[in-house]
Design an enzyme around this catalytic site. Structure first.
Site, PDB file in Angstrom:
ATOM      1  N   ILE A  12       0.858  -1.245   0.095  1.00 38.84           N
ATOM      2  CA  ILE A  12       0.096  -0.245  -0.034  1.00 38.84           C
ATOM      3  C   ILE A  12       0.804   1.253   0.110  1.00 38.84           C
ATOM      4  O   ILE A  12       0.402   2.135  -0.599  1.00 38.84           O
ATOM      5  CB  ILE A  12      -0.990   0.106   1.312  1.00 38.84           C
ATOM      6  CG1 ILE A  12      -2.148   0.959   0.880  1.00 38.84           C
ATOM      7  CG2 ILE A  12      -0.331   0.151   2.473  1.00 38.84           C
ATOM      8  CD1 ILE A  12      -3.351   0.673   1.961  1.00 38.84           C
ATOM      9  N   ASP A  35       0.648  -0.315   9.872  1.00 41.60           N
ATOM     10  CA  ASP A  35       1.100   1.087  10.281  1.00 41.60           C
ATOM     11  C   ASP A  35       2.744   1.161  10.683  1.00 41.60           C
ATOM     12  O   ASP A  35       3.006   2.328   9.984  1.00 41.60           O
ATOM     13  CB  ASP A  35       0.379   0.891  11.798  1.00 41.60           C
ATOM     14  CG  ASP A  35       0.341   2.187  12.694  1.00 41.60           C
ATOM     15  OD1 ASP A  35       0.686   3.252  11.981  1.00 41.60           O
ATOM     16  OD2 ASP A  35       0.129   1.860  13.852  1.00 41.60           O
TER      17      ASP A  35
END
Length: 179
Positions: A12, A35
């Site tokens: 991503i 994260d």
């Protein structure tokens, strides 16, 4: 007409979209999984922006979303959301996960973003079963885009092939072409 929903298998952090969604923890200070990957790829500017948000409003609550600049990422912004920790499915996990997706989409719409990329929120260390999380994600996003013109393109970015197939199957079942 091509589908507004697409499944991508990959990283991503490498996408050139208006907004990348970060499956954050309440502290917004980075962590493991996606994260940590987003924080590492974005560089220190992302952490600085998250620290500023914490100073202004405290921790990010489950289901809520906040937006920051994207630092070194190709995206314009990072939308941080805190998904629920799976506790057996009897503690409003589905509602909180739905809220997380919807609040990200509302921020994207409010900022006139044409594209947004979601990871599989809560399916890592938070332990949400992938199939159930994918159903919530696809249902929530599909419902949202029938009501709003933006974002025009929504990507479900899956780290592995099995999860990508799961999302593609769900999109196909509802009549979307996920390719």
């Amino acid at each position: 007409m091509t589908s507004r929903l697409q499944v991508i298998q990959g990283d991503i952090t490498q996408l050139s979209v208006d907004a990348i969604v970060n499956a954050a923890n309440a502290s917004l200070m980075g962590g493991g999984g996606v994260d940590g990957a987003i924080h590492r790829a974005a560089g220190p500017a992302l952490l600085d922006a998250c620290k500023l948000i914490r100073q202004q409003q405290g921790e990010c609550q489950t289901g809520h979303a906040v937006i920051t600049p994207a630092g070194k990422l190709s995206a314009k912004a990072v939308i941080h959301t805190v998904g629920p920790v799976w506790r057996g499915g009897e503690h409003q996990e589905a509602e909180l996960l739905e809220e997380a997706y919807r609040n990200c989409l509302l921020l994207a719409e409010a900022n006139h973003f044409r594209s947004i990329a979601f990871p599989a929120i809560s399916t890592g260390v938070y332990g949400y079963p992938r199939a159930q999380a994918a159903e919530v994600a696809v249902r929530t996003v599909s419902d949202f885009i029938t009501r709003y013109a933006l974002p025009e393109q929504v990507y479900f970015v899956c780290y592995d092939e099995e999860t990508a197939r799961l999302y593609a199957r769900l999109l196909t079942q509802q009549g979307d072409d996920p390719a």
